[in-house]
Design a protein around this motif. Structure first.
Motif, short mmCIF file in Angstrom:
data_model
loop_
_atom_site.label_atom_id
_atom_site.label_comp_id
_atom_site.label_asym_id
_atom_site.label_seq_id
_atom_site.Cartn_x
_atom_site.Cartn_y
_atom_site.Cartn_z
N ARG A 1 9.28 -5.04 6.85
CA ARG A 1 8.05 -5.83 7.59
C ARG A 1 7.90 -6.83 6.77
O ARG A 1 7.57 -6.97 5.62
CB ARG A 1 6.91 -4.74 7.90
CG ARG A 1 7.05 -3.39 8.67
CD ARG A 1 6.09 -2.65 8.68
NE ARG A 1 6.19 -1.35 9.52
CZ ARG A 1 6.68 -0.42 9.35
NH1 ARG A 1 7.22 -0.10 7.95
NH2 ARG A 1 6.68 0.78 10.01
N PRO A 2 7.26 -7.95 7.53
CA PRO A 2 6.74 -9.14 6.63
C PRO A 2 5.56 -8.80 5.86
O PRO A 2 5.56 -9.59 4.94
CB PRO A 2 6.33 -10.14 7.84
CG PRO A 2 7.22 -9.66 9.19
CD PRO A 2 7.19 -8.15 9.12
N SER A 3 4.69 -7.84 6.16
CA SER A 3 3.71 -7.62 5.45
C SER A 3 4.10 -6.92 4.20
O SER A 3 2.96 -6.88 3.20
CB SER A 3 2.66 -6.78 6.19
OG SER A 3 3.21 -5.69 6.53
N SER A 4 5.31 -6.23 4.17
CA SER A 4 5.24 -5.35 3.07
C SER A 4 5.42 -6.13 1.67
O SER A 4 5.03 -5.62 0.75
CB SER A 4 6.74 -4.67 3.22
OG SER A 4 6.53 -3.61 4.39
N GLU A 5 5.81 -7.45 1.48
CA GLU A 5 5.91 -7.86 0.33
C GLU A 5 4.61 -8.22 -0.31
O GLU A 5 4.23 -7.69 -1.52
CB GLU A 5 6.78 -9.32 0.27
CG GLU A 5 7.68 -9.45 -0.73
CD GLU A 5 8.63 -10.66 -0.71
OE1 GLU A 5 8.90 -11.43 -1.44
OE2 GLU A 5 9.03 -10.63 0.73
N ARG A 6 3.58 -8.63 0.64
CA ARG A 6 2.29 -8.66 0.19
C ARG A 6 1.58 -7.53 -0.24
O ARG A 6 0.89 -7.40 -1.39
CB ARG A 6 1.49 -9.32 1.13
CG ARG A 6 0.19 -9.99 0.71
CD ARG A 6 -0.52 -10.80 1.84
NE ARG A 6 -1.13 -10.15 3.11
CZ ARG A 6 -0.27 -9.74 4.24
NH1 ARG A 6 0.82 -10.54 4.26
NH2 ARG A 6 -0.84 -9.07 5.12
N LEU A 7 1.91 -6.46 0.48
CA LEU A 7 1.29 -5.09 0.04
C LEU A 7 1.67 -4.64 -1.33
O LEU A 7 1.21 -4.10 -2.07
CB LEU A 7 1.46 -4.05 1.25
CG LEU A 7 0.60 -4.09 2.29
CD1 LEU A 7 1.13 -3.00 3.33
CD2 LEU A 7 -0.67 -3.66 1.73
N SER A 8 3.14 -4.76 -1.47
CA SER A 8 3.80 -4.33 -2.68
C SER A 8 3.13 -5.20 -3.77
O SER A 8 3.17 -4.37 -4.79
CB SER A 8 5.29 -4.45 -2.53
OG SER A 8 5.94 -4.14 -3.84
N GLN A 9 3.13 -6.32 -3.71
CA GLN A 9 2.51 -7.11 -4.77
C GLN A 9 1.00 -6.78 -5.16
O GLN A 9 0.75 -6.71 -6.33
CB GLN A 9 2.61 -8.68 -4.54
CG GLN A 9 2.21 -9.35 -5.59
CD GLN A 9 2.92 -9.49 -6.74
OE1 GLN A 9 3.93 -9.14 -6.79
NE2 GLN A 9 2.42 -9.20 -7.93
N SER A 10 0.31 -6.01 -4.22
CA SER A 10 -1.23 -5.77 -4.42
C SER A 10 -1.24 -4.48 -5.06
O SER A 10 -1.90 -4.25 -6.12
CB SER A 10 -1.79 -5.50 -2.78
OG SER A 10 -1.98 -6.65 -2.23
N VAL A 11 -0.05 -3.70 -5.11
CA VAL A 11 0.29 -2.51 -5.80
C VAL A 11 0.55 -3.01 -7.21
O VAL A 11 -0.31 -2.25 -8.02
CB VAL A 11 1.18 -1.67 -5.01
CG1 VAL A 11 1.58 -0.40 -5.95
CG2 VAL A 11 0.75 -1.01 -3.77
N ILE A 12 1.32 -3.63 -7.30
CA ILE A 12 1.83 -4.07 -8.74
C ILE A 12 0.51 -4.82 -9.24
O ILE A 12 0.38 -4.36 -10.43
CB ILE A 12 2.88 -5.08 -8.42
CG1 ILE A 12 4.06 -4.59 -8.07
CG2 ILE A 12 3.17 -5.64 -9.91
CD1 ILE A 12 5.20 -5.51 -7.66
N ASP A 13 -0.37 -5.49 -8.52
CA ASP A 13 -1.59 -6.26 -9.49
C ASP A 13 -2.53 -4.90 -9.88
O ASP A 13 -3.03 -4.75 -11.15
CB ASP A 13 -2.07 -7.06 -8.39
CG ASP A 13 -1.36 -8.42 -8.10
OD1 ASP A 13 -0.48 -8.56 -8.84
OD2 ASP A 13 -1.61 -8.90 -7.21
N GLY A 14 -2.60 -3.89 -8.84
CA GLY A 14 -3.55 -2.94 -9.33
C GLY A 14 -3.09 -2.22 -10.15
O GLY A 14 -4.16 -1.74 -11.22
N VAL A 15 -1.78 -1.72 -10.42
CA VAL A 15 -1.09 -0.81 -11.68
C VAL A 15 -1.39 -1.67 -12.67
O VAL A 15 -1.66 -1.08 -13.89
CB VAL A 15 0.36 -0.60 -11.37
CG1 VAL A 15 0.90 0.07 -12.23
CG2 VAL A 15 0.22 0.31 -10.05
N THR A 16 -1.04 -2.95 -12.96
CA THR A 16 -1.02 -3.72 -14.08
C THR A 16 -2.62 -3.91 -14.75
O THR A 16 -2.91 -3.88 -15.69
CB THR A 16 -0.62 -5.42 -13.59
OG1 THR A 16 0.62 -5.05 -13.29
CG2 THR A 16 -0.47 -6.15 -15.05
#
Length: 480
Positions: free
Chosen positions: A68-83
């Motif tokens: 899905r087009p939105s998935s890359e943005r959501l995935s980056q949000s997860v990475i930011d939160g974990v970091t």
């Protein structure tokens, strides 16, 4: 442990053993999702206290996403939160949901389950499939070609990557592969099941074996067209029947008294239940609707099989059963050893996830080849009883409460008695009602020996619900 997607699925979370979250953690996730931004830290601290989380232990998060087009943005949000929280992560990029489950379990079992890479997933499943189908004695390519509708989802990319690994045992032709068309639009397992027709973009010839994944590649249904052009769906009930019957035969062959159980919901067709219990002598158990209920019940057996009618399901082997079978595969002789080896291959074929369309497909294809069954012969194992599902609008769905795995209504008073009286009027019939989990409607299911009888019973039960459970709007009328 996170799968990112939007529009249909949102964010999916996987527990450390590659399974669904425990109910208690579902509650924590809901609290966190509903928290205002300013309250997130406080909610996280509350969760860590309630769950006795050691905040000094290093956290590691596995991340995957779909197309899905939105998935890359959501995935980056997860990475930011974990970091921000000081955790470590591994981003696998594009994965099917079941592949994410696989990666998590591999990492948390120190590699005992398999190699935590996409190639490791392909190797593990394909090796087991090729070894299993070596035992097949069918000639030519009669059973070895399959058309696959990938619902324009991530499953198309992964199945195309994987095909070279198992191509000596099966040839697949992919449709709705994401190069054009929208995710799950006029295609995919849910569309095929609900509309009882093939997906857009797939031409079906008479008696060709076809299947559809859903967009996440965790559900699968089969179907074919007969010589008269009639469409035939093979849903999760018949998938469970094929697989559990095969496993029961192998267990009998090796002489082990491992207990096998098939878990269904009240929506399973009555013919499937009767076939399993009366013909195959496989015990069947019923749970409330929902994969988490099926999954937890299946874990009670040495070998637990469950599939919802929509094609979402799997087979679970207990650790003790897995060790026993793999040991017997080394020790037994002749036919018994062969049966144990086949069981060991089946164990390796099933993903730890709650459902994996790719592994399910490979298991089904192997069984059909080994048993020399055509898709029509599989379909003919039993004949589904005609059924009808309806919805009745009510003022408050909580008026309805149920027991016995949602097969009996407890409230309102008199409703179950009314249903019992109606069921007595029809042959091979049953009916039940249950409240929707999301809207003020009551769902009605009825089956009987003919479609006319099933339709009539469903209508009469709907009227009883409308009258006794506070129906609103138009009274139910025949014709649906």
């Amino acid at each position: 442990m996170v799968k990112a997607g939007l529009q249909d699925n949102g964010v999916k979370l996987v527990d450390p053993l590659g399974e669904m979250l425990a109910p208690s953690w579902e509650e924590h996730a809901t609290c966190l999702a509903n928290a205002e931004e300013r309250d997130v830290w406080r909610v996280l601290m509350d969760i860590s206290e309630k769950a006795a989380v050691n905040l000094q232990q290093e956290a590691f998060v596995v991340i995957g996403r779909d197309t899905r087009p939105s998935s890359e943005r959501l995935s980056q949000s997860v990475i930011d939160g974990v970091t921000v929280l000081g955790g470590q992560f591994h981003d696998y990029g594009l994965l099917t949901t079941p592949q994410l489950h696989y990666m998590v379990y591999c990492r948390n079992s120190s590699g005992r389950y398999g190699e935590a890479t996409v190639d490791g997933y392909y190797q593990k499943l394909s090796t087991a499939f090729v070894e299993l189908t070596k035992q097949a004695f069918c000639g030519g390519n009669e059973y070895r070609s399959l058309k696959v509708d990938c619902a324009n989802g991530v499953g198309a990319l992964k199945l195309r990557e994987m095909e070279p690994y198992f191509s000596q045992g099966l040839s697949v032709q992919l449709f709705n592969d994401g190069t054009k068309g929208k995710l799950n639009h006029l295609c995919g397992a849910d569309f095929v099941k609900s509309h009882q027709r093939p997906p857009q973009g797939m031409e079906m010839k008479s008696s060709e074996r076809c299947c559809s994944f859903d967009g996440d590649a965790d559900r699968i249904v089969y179907y074919y067209s007969d010589t008269d052009g009639h469409f035939h769906l093979i849903d999760g009930d018949k998938i469970a029947t094929l697989i559990s019957s095969f496993l029961k035969e192998l267990l009998v062959e090796i002489g082990e008294s491992l207990n096998i159980g098939v878990v269904q919901t009240a929506y399973a067709n009555g013919s499937s239940t009767r076939y399993l219990e009366e013909v195959m002598k496989v015990p069947v158990y019923c749970t409330k609707t929902g994969v988490k209920h099926l999954h937890h019940k299946a874990q009670e057996f040495d070998v637990g099989v469950y599939f919802e009618a929509n094609g979402h399901g799997t087979v679970l082997f207990s650790k003790a059963a897995e060790m026993k079978i793999k040991q017997l595969a080394k020790e037994l002789e002749d036919k018994k050893r062969k049966a144990a080896q086949m069981l060991a291959n089946v164990i390796d074929l099933f993903n730890q996830a709650a459902g994996d369309a790719i592994s399910d497909m490979l298991v089904i294809e192997a069984i059909l080849a080994l048993k020399g069954l055509t898709v029509q012969e599989w379909d003919a194992l039993y004949t589904d009883l005609p059924n009808r599902q309806l919805k009745v609008k009510v003022a408050d769905r909580q008026v309805i409460s149920t027991t016995d795995a949602e097969r009996q209504a407890v409230t309102p008073p008199g409703l179950q008695e009314a249903i019992n009286d109606l069921v007595k009027k029809y042959k091979l019939s049953r009916a039940f009602v249950r409240p929707s989990g999301t809207e003020d409607v009551v769902r009605v299911y009825a089956e009987a020996d003919s479609q006319e009888s099933a339709d009539s019973l469903a209508h009469e039960v709907s009227l009883a619900v409308f009258q006794l459970a506070g129906g609103v709007g138009e009274r139910p009328h025949p014709g649906f």
